[in-house]
Each structure stands twice: as C-alpha cells, then as structure tokens.
Design an enzyme around this catalytic site. Structure first.
Site, PDB file in Angstrom:
ATOM      1  N   ASN A 291     -19.627  63.335  19.584  1.00 30.50           N
ATOM      2  CA  ASN A 291     -19.275  64.493  20.416  1.00 30.50           C
ATOM      3  C   ASN A 291     -18.575  65.501  19.502  1.00 30.50           C
ATOM      4  O   ASN A 291     -17.418  65.324  19.156  1.00 30.50           O
ATOM      5  CB  ASN A 291     -18.349  64.023  21.548  1.00 30.50           C
ATOM      6  CG  ASN A 291     -17.819  65.174  22.377  1.00 30.50           C
ATOM      7  OD1 ASN A 291     -18.261  66.316  22.245  1.00 30.50           O
ATOM      8  ND2 ASN A 291     -16.859  64.879  23.241  1.00 30.50           N
ATOM      9  N   TRP A 292     -19.310  66.537  19.145  1.00 30.67           N
ATOM     10  CA  TRP A 292     -18.754  67.505  18.178  1.00 30.67           C
ATOM     11  C   TRP A 292     -17.745  68.454  18.811  1.00 30.67           C
ATOM     12  O   TRP A 292     -17.094  69.221  18.109  1.00 30.67           O
ATOM     13  CB  TRP A 292     -19.886  68.325  17.550  1.00 30.67           C
ATOM     14  CG  TRP A 292     -20.830  67.544  16.692  1.00 30.67           C
ATOM     15  CD1 TRP A 292     -20.864  66.187  16.495  1.00 30.67           C
ATOM     16  CD2 TRP A 292     -21.894  68.075  15.882  1.00 30.67           C
ATOM     17  NE1 TRP A 292     -21.873  65.845  15.633  1.00 30.67           N
ATOM     18  CE2 TRP A 292     -22.529  66.992  15.247  1.00 30.67           C
ATOM     19  CE3 TRP A 292     -22.384  69.367  15.643  1.00 30.67           C
ATOM     20  CZ2 TRP A 292     -23.611  67.158  14.374  1.00 30.67           C
ATOM     21  CZ3 TRP A 292     -23.458  69.537  14.789  1.00 30.67           C
ATOM     22  CH2 TRP A 292     -24.066  68.433  14.156  1.00 30.67           C
ATOM     23  N   LYS A 293     -17.678  68.436  20.138  1.00 29.34           N
ATOM     24  CA  LYS A 293     -16.774  69.353  20.862  1.00 29.34           C
ATOM     25  C   LYS A 293     -16.989  70.790  20.378  1.00 29.34           C
ATOM     26  O   LYS A 293     -18.118  71.159  20.076  1.00 29.34           O
ATOM     27  CB  LYS A 293     -15.322  68.890  20.714  1.00 29.34           C
ATOM     28  CG  LYS A 293     -15.155  67.417  21.103  1.00 29.34           C
ATOM     29  CD  LYS A 293     -13.751  66.959  21.250  1.00 29.34           C
ATOM     30  CE  LYS A 293     -13.737  65.489  21.648  1.00 29.34           C
ATOM     31  NZ  LYS A 293     -12.395  64.956  21.842  1.00 29.34           N
TER      32      LYS A 293
ATOM     33  N   HIS B 290     -16.395  64.796  30.765  1.00 27.76           N
ATOM     34  CA  HIS B 290     -15.438  64.473  29.706  1.00 27.76           C
ATOM     35  C   HIS B 290     -14.029  64.843  30.169  1.00 27.76           C
ATOM     36  O   HIS B 290     -13.843  65.827  30.892  1.00 27.76           O
ATOM     37  CB  HIS B 290     -15.799  65.245  28.429  1.00 27.76           C
ATOM     38  CG  HIS B 290     -15.005  64.783  27.248  1.00 27.76           C
ATOM     39  ND1 HIS B 290     -13.723  65.215  27.021  1.00 27.76           N
ATOM     40  CD2 HIS B 290     -15.308  63.917  26.252  1.00 27.76           C
ATOM     41  CE1 HIS B 290     -13.273  64.623  25.908  1.00 27.76           C
ATOM     42  NE2 HIS B 290     -14.216  63.836  25.434  1.00 27.76           N
TER      43      HIS B 290
ATOM     44  N   GLU C  17     -11.684  66.307  28.799  1.00 25.23           N
ATOM     45  CA  GLU C  17     -11.278  67.681  28.467  1.00 25.23           C
ATOM     46  C   GLU C  17     -11.850  68.669  29.478  1.00 25.23           C
ATOM     47  O   GLU C  17     -11.226  69.668  29.808  1.00 25.23           O
ATOM     48  CB  GLU C  17     -11.725  68.024  27.032  1.00 25.23           C
ATOM     49  CG  GLU C  17     -10.839  67.321  26.008  1.00 25.23           C
ATOM     50  CD  GLU C  17     -11.530  66.967  24.702  1.00 25.23           C
ATOM     51  OE1 GLU C  17     -12.594  67.523  24.399  1.00 25.23           O
ATOM     52  OE2 GLU C  17     -10.985  66.101  23.984  1.00 25.23           O
TER      53      GLU C  17
ATOM     54  N   GLU D  11     -13.168  56.223  28.289  1.00 27.46           N
ATOM     55  CA  GLU D  11     -12.324  56.924  27.331  1.00 27.46           C
ATOM     56  C   GLU D  11     -10.915  57.085  27.878  1.00 27.46           C
ATOM     57  O   GLU D  11     -10.642  58.023  28.641  1.00 27.46           O
ATOM     58  CB  GLU D  11     -12.896  58.319  27.041  1.00 27.46           C
ATOM     59  CG  GLU D  11     -14.286  58.311  26.466  1.00 27.46           C
ATOM     60  CD  GLU D  11     -14.543  59.571  25.643  1.00 27.46           C
ATOM     61  OE1 GLU D  11     -14.799  59.440  24.442  1.00 27.46           O
ATOM     62  OE2 GLU D  11     -14.456  60.677  26.201  1.00 27.46           O
TER      63      GLU D  11
ATOM     64  N   GLY E  97      -8.320  61.794  20.494  1.00 29.05           N
ATOM     65  CA  GLY E  97      -7.798  62.759  19.530  1.00 29.05           C
ATOM     66  C   GLY E  97      -6.350  62.500  19.137  1.00 29.05           C
ATOM     67  O   GLY E  97      -5.700  63.344  18.529  1.00 29.05           O
TER      68      GLY E  97
ATOM     69  N   SER F 141     -10.416  57.965  19.601  1.00 35.81           N
ATOM     70  CA  SER F 141      -9.980  57.663  18.233  1.00 35.81           C
ATOM     71  C   SER F 141     -10.771  56.531  17.568  1.00 35.81           C
ATOM     72  O   SER F 141     -10.214  55.715  16.832  1.00 35.81           O
ATOM     73  CB  SER F 141      -8.479  57.376  18.184  1.00 35.81           C
ATOM     74  OG  SER F 141      -7.749  58.517  18.605  1.00 35.81           O
TER      75      SER F 141
ATOM     76  N   GLY G  61     -15.478  61.341  18.618  1.00 34.70           N
ATOM     77  CA  GLY G  61     -15.140  62.759  18.477  1.00 34.70           C
ATOM     78  C   GLY G  61     -14.869  63.101  17.021  1.00 34.70           C
ATOM     79  O   GLY G  61     -15.797  63.304  16.229  1.00 34.70           O
ATOM     80  N   GLY G  62     -13.612  63.129  16.660  1.00 33.55           N
ATOM     81  CA  GLY G  62     -13.174  63.539  15.315  1.00 33.55           C
ATOM     82  C   GLY G  62     -13.989  62.935  14.172  1.00 33.55           C
ATOM     83  O   GLY G  62     -14.420  63.645  13.262  1.00 33.55           O
TER      84      GLY G  62
HETATM   85  P1  PGA Z   1     -11.875  61.303  19.448  1.00 34.56           P
HETATM   86  O1  PGA Z   1     -12.656  61.914  20.702  1.00 34.56           O
HETATM   87  O2  PGA Z   1     -12.794  60.315  18.797  1.00 34.56           O
HETATM   88  O3  PGA Z   1     -11.589  62.488  18.558  1.00 34.56           O
HETATM   89  O4  PGA Z   1     -10.644  60.667  19.970  1.00 34.56           O
HETATM   90  C1  PGA Z   1     -13.461  61.111  21.524  1.00 34.56           C
HETATM   91  C2  PGA Z   1     -13.998  61.905  22.684  1.00 34.56           C
HETATM   92  O5  PGA Z   1     -13.267  62.751  23.216  1.00 34.56           O
HETATM   93  O6  PGA Z   1     -15.157  61.737  23.111  1.00 34.56           O
END
Ligand code: PGA
Length: 252
Positions: free
Chosen positions: A9-11, A95, A97, A167, A173, A213, A234-235
């Site tokens: 997930n590149w956000k 998600h 967010e 999640e 994050g 994470s 994500g990251g």
């Molecule tokens: P993260 O994000 O790996 O940076 O914690 C995961 C996500 O939000 O899908």
C-alpha cells in the site's frame, strides 16, 4: 491451502519516475516467485503507467479506494469500473486512514465492497481496533462489528472473493507491530466469525492478511502463524529492497 498474498500500500507516495523505478525493480527481482500473490497499490495518478509496466508479470495492481456509484457528478471520485479499465484486479477498502480522515464507516465499506465485487475487483477490506479500544478490552467487539456491518448481506460466493486485512490501528506506521501471538489471536477470531456467519469451509478458505509495521525483520514470525495468510505492507513497500525481501521470505 490458502496461497499467501503480499500487497504494498503505497498510500500518498511516489511521483511517476520514482514509481517506475520501484516497480521495474520489483519485476526484475520477483519474476520467478510462484508461491505468493504479489500486489502493488499505487495512488490513482500512477495506475495507468504501472499497469503497462507489469503487464504479463506476476505482479497484480490494486487501487487504494473507490466510490460506490458507477458514474456521475462526484467530483474527485473514482469508480470500480474505472479501476478495472486501467488494469486493476484489486482494491483496498476501508483502510483505517480513510475511516479516520475521510469519514468512512462500516456502511460505506459495505457499499464500496458491493461496487467492487460487481466489477469483479478483489476487495482487500481493512478492519482493526485503535489502541484505546484494545486497552479497554474491546478488540473482539470492534472487529466483530466491522465484520457484521461491513460484510452485511454478502453471499457465500461473494465473501469468498474478499481478502480481509487485519490492521490494528496502533501498529500502523508506528513501528510497533502486533506480536505474532497478538495478531494470530485476532486472525483466529476473524476466521471464527466468518465460520459462524457462513460456514467452516468458507472460513477455512478466506485469506486474512496482517498489516501494521510489517518489515523484513518480523514477516517470518508473522507468516508462520496458522491463520495469517500474508501482509498489507505500507512503509516497507516503498523501497524495492525491503518489499522484495518480504515477498521472498513469504514465498519460501
Ligand atoms: P505500515 O502501513 O506498514 O506503514 O504500518 C500498513 C498499512 O497501513 O496498510
């Protein structure tokens, strides 16, 4: 057996050139892996470009969101059909967010889920509790509610097409991953809920990813857990080296 799936997930990251470099590196490094499904979910602006690069590769493409209407006067929104048209096979829905900053609820998740399924996109539906909810001992209640409301009225055939991403919000994050035991406990609970709503067979077939994470250092312990079928990253999906290494470890 459930085939593991790793999705990046590149956000809201990457310009065109950065994205091209990243996805070319993934293609080069991951082309011969067969034991894992690989997906990247770039921002909308990059879907077209990435779609062309990964044609005939083992990397799938996903959107990060969609709107449930087919078309119309909905400024700023993108439909399931548009995602499909540009080469997506997957879409992330709900998600945390989006729930936090853009007012998404289990009800909107349900509408988006239906829209995605109608266009034969594979939905990756995110659920999970906040730190406060966990500390108050409400994790299972929250997750159950998200399943019951989010998947409301989905047929057995439909639910089988869904990928669930557990999640925990406090792990996203933050560098603070759930321990493999904490994650497994909730994954098992989610599978039980699916078994109660549908049946045991469906529960045993549905794939449940962990997200929050995920990195090279923790993926092996997580993927060893019986009910964890992959990860939403994500990251660590923003750099070729770390994403490649995560996918390779899961492939083994
Ligand atoms: P993260 O994000 O790996 O940076 O914690 C995961 C996500 O939000 O899908």
């Amino acid at each position: 057996m459930r085939k593991p799936i790793i999705a990046g997930n590149w956000k809201m990251h990457k310009t065109t050139l950065e994205a091209i470099n990243l996805v070319n590196a993934l293609k080069r490094e991951l082309y011969n892996l067969e034991n894992v499904d690989i997906v990247v979910c770039p921002p909308f602006t990059l879907l077209n470009e990435i779609s062309e690069i990964i044609q005939e590769s083992n990397i799938g493409l996903g959107g990060q969101d969609l709107f449930w209407e087919g078309e119309g006067a909905f400024t700023g929104e993108v439909s399931a059909k548009m995602l499909k048209d540009v080469g997506c096979s997957y879409v992330i829905i709900g998600h945390s967010e989006r729930r936090k900053y853009f007012g998404e609820t289990d009800e909107t998740v349900n509408k988006k889920l239906r829209a995605a399924l109608k266009e034969e996109l594979i939905p990756i539906v995110c659920i999970g509790e906040s730190l406060e909810q966990r500390e108050e001992g409400k994790t299972f209640d929250i997750v159950k509610e998200q399943i019951v409301q989010g998947f409301k009225d989905l047929s057995a055939e439909e639910i089988l097409k869904v990928i669930i991403a557990y999640e925990p919000i406090w792990a996203i994050g933050t560098g603070r991953t759930a321990t493999p035991e904490q994650a497994e406990e909730v994954h098992r609970f989610i599978r039980q809920q699916i078994s109660e709503i549908y049946n045991e067979e469906i529960a045993s077939l549905i794939r449940i990813q962990y997200g929050g994470s995920v990195k090279v250092e923790n993926i092996e312990e997580l993927i060893k857990q019986e009910d964890i079928d992959g990860a939403l990253v994500g990251g660590a999906s923003l750099e070729a080296d770390s994403f490649v290494e995560i996918v390779k470890r899961v492939n083994q």
